[in-house]
Design a protein around this motif. Structure first.
Motif, short mmCIF file in Angstrom:
data_model
loop_
_atom_site.label_atom_id
_atom_site.label_comp_id
_atom_site.label_asym_id
_atom_site.label_seq_id
_atom_site.Cartn_x
_atom_site.Cartn_y
_atom_site.Cartn_z
N UNK A 296 5.73 5.28 -0.64
CA UNK A 296 6.60 4.50 -1.52
C UNK A 296 6.53 3.00 -1.25
N UNK A 297 6.63 2.23 -2.32
CA UNK A 297 6.80 0.78 -2.21
C UNK A 297 7.65 0.31 -3.38
N UNK A 298 8.25 -0.84 -3.20
CA UNK A 298 8.97 -1.44 -4.32
C UNK A 298 7.98 -2.12 -5.24
N UNK B 81 8.14 0.93 2.01
CA UNK B 81 9.28 1.41 2.79
C UNK B 81 8.91 2.75 3.40
N UNK B 82 9.63 3.14 4.43
CA UNK B 82 9.42 4.46 5.02
C UNK B 82 10.17 5.50 4.18
N UNK C 102 18.08 3.19 1.26
CA UNK C 102 18.12 1.86 1.86
C UNK C 102 17.00 0.96 1.37
N UNK C 103 16.52 1.22 0.16
CA UNK C 103 15.45 0.40 -0.42
C UNK C 103 16.07 -0.77 -1.18
N UNK C 104 15.56 -1.95 -0.95
CA UNK C 104 16.09 -3.15 -1.62
C UNK C 104 14.97 -4.17 -1.76
N UNK D 76 6.29 -2.80 12.08
CA UNK D 76 5.88 -1.48 11.63
C UNK D 76 4.40 -1.36 11.29
N UNK D 77 3.69 -2.50 11.22
CA UNK D 77 2.32 -2.46 10.75
C UNK D 77 2.28 -2.23 9.25
N UNK D 78 1.12 -1.84 8.76
CA UNK D 78 0.97 -1.57 7.32
C UNK D 78 1.33 -0.12 7.05
N UNK D 79 2.49 0.09 6.44
CA UNK D 79 2.94 1.45 6.14
C UNK D 79 2.04 2.13 5.10
N UNK D 80 1.24 1.34 4.40
CA UNK D 80 0.36 1.88 3.36
C UNK D 80 -1.09 2.00 3.85
#
Length: 295
Positions: free
Chosen positions: A173-175, A259-260, A268-270, A284-288
Motif C-alpha cells: 500500500x501507498x498513498x 505505509x505498512x 493510521x494512513x495520512x 524503515x527503508x523502502x517499504x516498496x
C-alpha cells in the motif's frame, strides 16, 4: 530576477534557475526545496523510475497556476538524458511516436525538478530492447468519493489484500499523495496488459459485490459519493500512475508514500510531507523494495 547557478551532480553539469521561486504559495515551499527533496530521495525513488518512460506534470508558476502534462522530451534536453522513442497510438499530439525521458540517474531528477516537474508518473511496464515490455506491476487505485476518505480506503485495501491473495499476488500500500491510495503488486513474468487489467477488474467487481455499501468498480460519478472507486483501468498499457515517492501538487507539499499493513489496519494512513517521508525512509527503508525488478 532569473538567477542561474551551475552545479555538478554525480558527474553532470547542470544550470539551475530561480531556486527561490515559490511553488507552494500556502507554505512558501520553493523550487530549491523541491530539488533538494528529489536529491535526498534519489537512492530510493530511482529504482521505481528506472527503465520506465516518464510522464511529468509541470507547474512552472506554482501549484496554484496552470500546469501541463509532458511526455515528449522538451527542447533543450541535455544529450546525456536517456530518451526512448515509443509509439503513442491515438495521441493528442498528432504524432505516431514520442521521445520519452527515462530517469536512470540523480542528475536527470535534478534537471526535471528544475523544470518544475513536480509530479512523476510511470506505466506498469519497463522498456525492454527499445520497446514496451510486458507489465511487471499491477496497480489498484483507490479513489474515495466524499465524504469517504483515507479511512474508507484502508478498509477497502484490507479486503483487497485478502482477495489478491487468492490470485497469489501480494499488494503493497501507498498513498496517492492526495486523497486516495494505491495498491501495487509485483507480477510474475508473462502477463499481458490486457490480462492484468482483466484480473484487476475481476478483483474490483468481486469487492463491489462483497461490499456494495463501500466499493464501486464503476467510474460513474453518481455511484461514487461515500464509496471508494476501485479503479482497475490504470493497468491499461497506455495509462500511468504517480510513482512512489513522487511529490504531488496540492496546497501543501505531499508525497505518494508507502505505509505498512499494520498502519493500514490501524487506519493510521495520512498525507505525508517530504521531510516526514525522508525520516520514514531513514527508519524503515523502502517499504516498496519488493516491487523493484532486478536490474
Amino acid at each position: 530576477m532569473n538567477e542561474r547557478v551551475r552545479v555538478h551532480v554525480a558527474g553532470r553539469e547542470l544550470e539551475l534557475s530561480n531556486l527561490d521561486k515559490v511553488l507552494y504559495p500556502k507554505v512558501g515551499f520553493t523550487k530549491g526545496e523541491v530539488i533538494d527533496y528529489y536529491v535526498r530521495v534519489a537512492e530510493v525513488i530511482l529504482p521505481h523510475l528506472r527503465g520506465r518512460p516518464l510522464t511529468r506534470i509541470r507547474y512552472p508558476n506554482g501549484v496554484n497556476a496552470a500546469s501541463f502534462f509532458e511526455k515528449n522530451a522538451p527542447a533543450g534536453t541535455p544529450d546525456w538524458v536517456r530518451r526512448q522513442t515509443l509509439p503513442v497510438p491515438g495521441s493528442s499530439s498528432g504524432r505516431d511516436t514520442l521521445d520519452f525521458v527515462i530517469v536512470d540517474e540523480v542528475a536527470t531528477l535534478v534537471w526535471l525538478a528544475n523544470l518544475a516537474a513536480i509530479e512523476l508518473h510511470t506505466p506498469q511496464w519497463r522498456v525492454v530492447d527499445d520497446k514496451a515490455g510486458d507489465p511487471d506491476l499491477l496497480v489498484a487505485d483507490l479513489d474515495p468519493g466524499p465524504p469517504a476518505g483515507l479511512a474508507e480506503c484502508c478498509l477497502v485495501a484490507i479486503a483487497a489484500r485478502q482477495r489478491f491473495d487468492v490470485d497469489g499476488l501480494t499488494p503493497y500500500p501507498k498513498t496517492s499523495g492526495k486523497k486516495g491510495m494505491q495498491l501495487m503488486c509485483r507480477l510474475p513474468p508473462g502477463w499481458s496488459s490486457d490480462e492484468v487489467a482483466t484480473n484487476a477488474r475481476a478483483v474490483a467487481e468481486d469487492l463491489e459485490r462483497a461490499l456494495p455499501e463501500l466499493v464501486t468498480a464503476r467510474m460513474t460519478k453518481s455511484l461514487r459519493p461515500g464509496k471508494v472507486f476501485f479503479d482497475w483501468s490504470q493497468n491499461v498499457a497506455a495509462k500511468t500512475t504517480v510513482s512512489a515517492y513522487s511529490m504531488r501538487a496540492a496546497a501543501t507539499p505531499t508525497v505518494s508514500a508507502p505505509f505498512t499493513w499494520e498502519e493500514v489496519e490501524a487506519g493510521a494512513v495520512r498525507p505525508l510531507g517530504p521531510d516526514e517521508v525522508l525520516a520514514r525512509i531513514e527508519e524503515l527503508g523502502d517499504l516498496l523494495a519488493p516491487l523493484v525488478l532486478a536490474s
